[in-house]
Structure formats: C-alpha cells, structure tokens
Scaffold this active site. Structure first.
Site, PDB file in Angstrom:
ATOM      1  CG  ASP A 121      -1.918  -0.958   1.072  1.00 37.45           C
ATOM      2  OD1 ASP A 121      -2.551  -1.097   0.023  1.00 37.45           O
ATOM      3  OD2 ASP A 121      -2.309  -1.654   1.931  1.00 37.45           O
ATOM      4  CG  ASP A 180      -6.750  -3.911  -3.775  1.00 37.23           C
ATOM      5  OD1 ASP A 180      -7.103  -5.045  -4.472  1.00 37.23           O
ATOM      6  OD2 ASP A 180      -7.449  -3.697  -2.712  1.00 37.23           O
TER       7      ASP A 180
HETATM    8  N1  GLY Z   1      -7.147  -1.936  -1.206  1.00 30.95           N
HETATM    9  C1  GLY Z   1      -8.138  -2.442  -0.406  1.00 30.95           C
HETATM   10  C2  GLY Z   1      -9.325  -1.957  -0.753  1.00 30.95           C
HETATM   11  O1  GLY Z   1      -9.640  -1.444  -1.888  1.00 30.95           O
HETATM   12  O2  GLY Z   1     -10.292  -2.101  -0.020  1.00 30.95           O
END
Ligand code: GLY
Length: 398
Positions: A121, A180
């Site tokens: 992230d 993601d």
């Molecule tokens: N990256 C985590 C979500 O989209 O909830």
C-alpha cells in the site's frame, strides 16, 4: 425517390434516439455545476479539519448513521488519501490554507519512507500525499521521501513470480498479489523517471505483465487475490478476500484494474496495456445494471437489488474513464466513456453527497463486506477519487 416505409420508420426511430440522447447529455452537462461541487468538497473538508485530533492521525471512514470520523495513524493503508484530498483542494483553489494543511498531514507519513515495507500500500500512502505535493510544489524534501519509499516497495518484488508480494502478513499458501496492487505501480514508474533506479521501471512493468496474464478470468473480470508458488512462480489459484466469492466481480477490484492498466499504458505507452484496459472497462460497463451507474459492492452479490452500493468504485472508475477516453481514438467509444464517466460523477454529486449527514464528501461506499466492516458508509478513498474525477473533468472542459 421511393423509400421503403419500414426503412423510413426505422430511420426516424434512430434519429429520434440520437436526438434524445444528445439532448439528455447536454442537459446533464449544462445543469451540472462543477465549481459548486468543488466548493462543496472544500466546505466539507473544512468541517473535517476542525475535528481531527492533534496526534498525527487522519480521517478514514464514518460508519452509517454516525457523524464521527474514525481516525487512523500513518501506518493505515488509507493514510495517504486525506493529505491527497488536501493537495487536490490546493490545486482546485490555489488557496495556501490547503497547501499548509496538506503539507502537515503528508509529513505524518514520513516514517513510511524509512521503515521496512509492511505491504504493497505504500503507493496509495506516499504517492497520493507526497506525490501530489511534489507535483504541485516541487519541494525537494517530498521527492526524497517518494524515492526512498519506491525503493522500500521494491523490496517486496519476487523475481521468481514477477510480482510484488501484496500482503506479507497473509499466507494463502504462497506468494499473494492483489489487484489493488496495480495502483501502487505508479509510484515505481514515477521514481524510475525522476532520479530513482531504472530497475523500478522493470519491476513495475513485470508486475503489470504478470498480472495481465494471470489475474483475470476469460471474460476479463478480475480475481481479487492471486496466489503463486513462491519458487516456480506458477499460478496456484485465484480467490477473493473482499468480494462476494472467488468467482465474482468485486466492484472495487475491477475499478482498481481499469484505473491501474490505464495508468500503466500512460507510463509505458505499450498498446497491449491500452487494449487490456478497454477490455476491463467493457465488462464493467456492460455488467453495470444500476440506473445511476453506481455499482453494487459486488456485481454478483446474491441479494441484488437489496445489496449495498460502492460509491468508491464509481469514483475510481469515473476518474479512470476520463483518462482512458483521452487515449481512445474511436469516436463512439470515446463518447461512451466520457458520457458514462460524467453520468457517474453527476449521480455521485446529486444523490450520494453527505451534506449535513457528516463531513465526508460522499455516502454509500462499502469497504469490506465479508468482514462486516465499513458497509454503506463514508470512506476517504471514495472522497479522494471523486475529487480527482471532478478535477479531471474540469481540465477536460478547459
Ligand atoms: N485496497 C483495499 C481496498 O480496496 O479495500
């Protein structure tokens, strides 16, 4: 000239349809006041600023029915969205007040650039905060933080698989990569072009190629999580974490994919990524059944139409479609992307804004339905991409 009556009535029906849809589109764009929406975002953000505790935290989400933000520290995966919103407000208004706040909240994230990578992230966290900050101010201190963070993110790359390990804390019996993660490649591309190692470009490119080849079903819908063998790099399985089922199209997952591959095309100019982004957008738009174009949290959720929506997915897709339309030569497709992106933004503005309910921009996003968390609520990443989409629309008009 003798015209077949059947042909004439078909032609009139067609002309009627074209005129009506042009009129509808004109109505949507002329009645939509972009400046007013940006002012609304600034007003809501001003209210939020008044309630943030002075302890380095930032607002993440507001549960349904509540007015109170849940705050998180810099380690949370969403910590970059609030400073990112502040940078976008600075961009929208030129008001130094926003620059000061954006700088303050971005700097809380500095430790991420010198800590071991906890997960993928880092792009969401550091590129949305310092990345936007550097784009707007050229502050050299921000650049150094971005470059260091890119090197940190690269430590999660597994060359045997060809992707970044997204969640080191979740085992799943192999090397996991979530869709993601595509979003975080932007940090690596940027760093490789702005003084960082060229290897960062190769890592981002390889991750995108491996994901393109493995992460999708034959109909171009995305798995949420792909599990690979650590050593051989072979695909073991595609599963879900936040979607309804392993085989379903989780709305935000597909949104990350559309946005991610559009961005990878921008960064590489390799047409295979553009063709792929079109396919990902096609299946999303074709399967979108809601009148207002805001999806249910999962396209295959069993209780539709009584399932929660996900405004965040709509915000991400609307922003992505504006960019994708700019790379689209085919007139009809370009028009479709733009008119649907605008319709999503108009729906979000007319029907999903929070106003007096709370001080977020939007209501009705769904974070993690299977875990029972953040269902039908306000979430900072919905606000971030909504504001980004408004700004992209504004640039388009200029
Ligand atoms: N990256 C985590 C979500 O989209 O909830």
């Amino acid at each position: 000239m003798n015209l077949n009556p059947k042909f004439v009535s078909l032609l009139s029906a067609f002309l009627f349809f074209v005129t009506m849809s042009q009129a509808q589109e004109k109505k949507e764009t002329t009645t939509f006041d972009l400046k007013r929406q940006l002012e609304y975002c600034a007003l809501q953000a001003s209210k939020t600023l008044e309630v943030i505790p002075d302890n380095g935290s930032s607002p993440r989400s507001i549960p349904t029915g509540s007015k109170e933000w849940k705050f998180v520290d810099y380690k949370d995966w969403t910590s970059g969205f609030w400073p990112g919103e502040l940078w976008y407000l600075y961009e929208a208004t030129g008001d130094k007040k926003w620059e000061k706040e954006a700088d303050k909240f971005s700097r809380f994230l500095t430790p991420l650039s010198v800590s071991k990578a906890a997960d993928h992230d880092l792009g969401f966290q550091v590129f949305n905060s310092f990345g936007n900050g550097y784009r707007l101010t050229k502050n050299a201190a921000y650049k150094e933080i971005i470059l260091k963070t890119a090197d940190t993110l690269a430590t999660l790359f597994n060359p045997k698989v060809g992707t970044i390990l997204s969640w080191p804390h979740n085992k799943y019996g192999g090397h996991n990569t979530i869709i993601d993660n595509m979003m975080n490649l932007e940090l690596l591309f940027w760093a490789s072009k702005n003084g960082g190692s060229k290897k960062l470009y190769e890592i981002a490119l390889k991750h995108a190629e491996t994901t393109m080849n493995n992460h999708f079903r034959p109909d171009y819908t995305s798995y949420h999580v792909l599990v690979y063998d650590y050593e051989t790099g072979k695909k073991i399985k595609g599963i879900t974490a936040q979607g309804y089922s392993d085989g379903s199209m989780w709305a935000r997952g597909q949104a990350w994919a559309i946005y991610g591959f559009t961005m990878v095309y921008r960064e590489t100019k390799d047409r295979k990524f553009l063709d792929f982004a079109h396919k990902l957008a096609r299946v999303y738009l074709d399967q979108l059944t809601t009148e207002d174009l805001i999806p249910y949290w999962d396209f295959n959720a069993p209780g539709i139409p009584n399932e929660p929506r996900d405004a965040s997915a709509a915000a991400i897709v609307s922003s992505a479609l504006i960019e994708l339309s700019s790379y689209t030569k085919e007139a009809i497709l370009k028009k479709e992307y733009l008119s649907k992106a605008k319709k999503m933004i108009v729906s979000l503005s007319d029907q999903y804004q929070s106003h007096d309910f709370n001080s977020a921009f939007l209501l009705h996003s769904t974070g993690h339905k299977p875990a029972g968390s953040e269902i039908d609520c306000s979430i900072n990443y919905a606000d971030y991409y909504y504001l980004e989409a408004l700004l992209r629309l504004q640039k388009l008009k200029k």
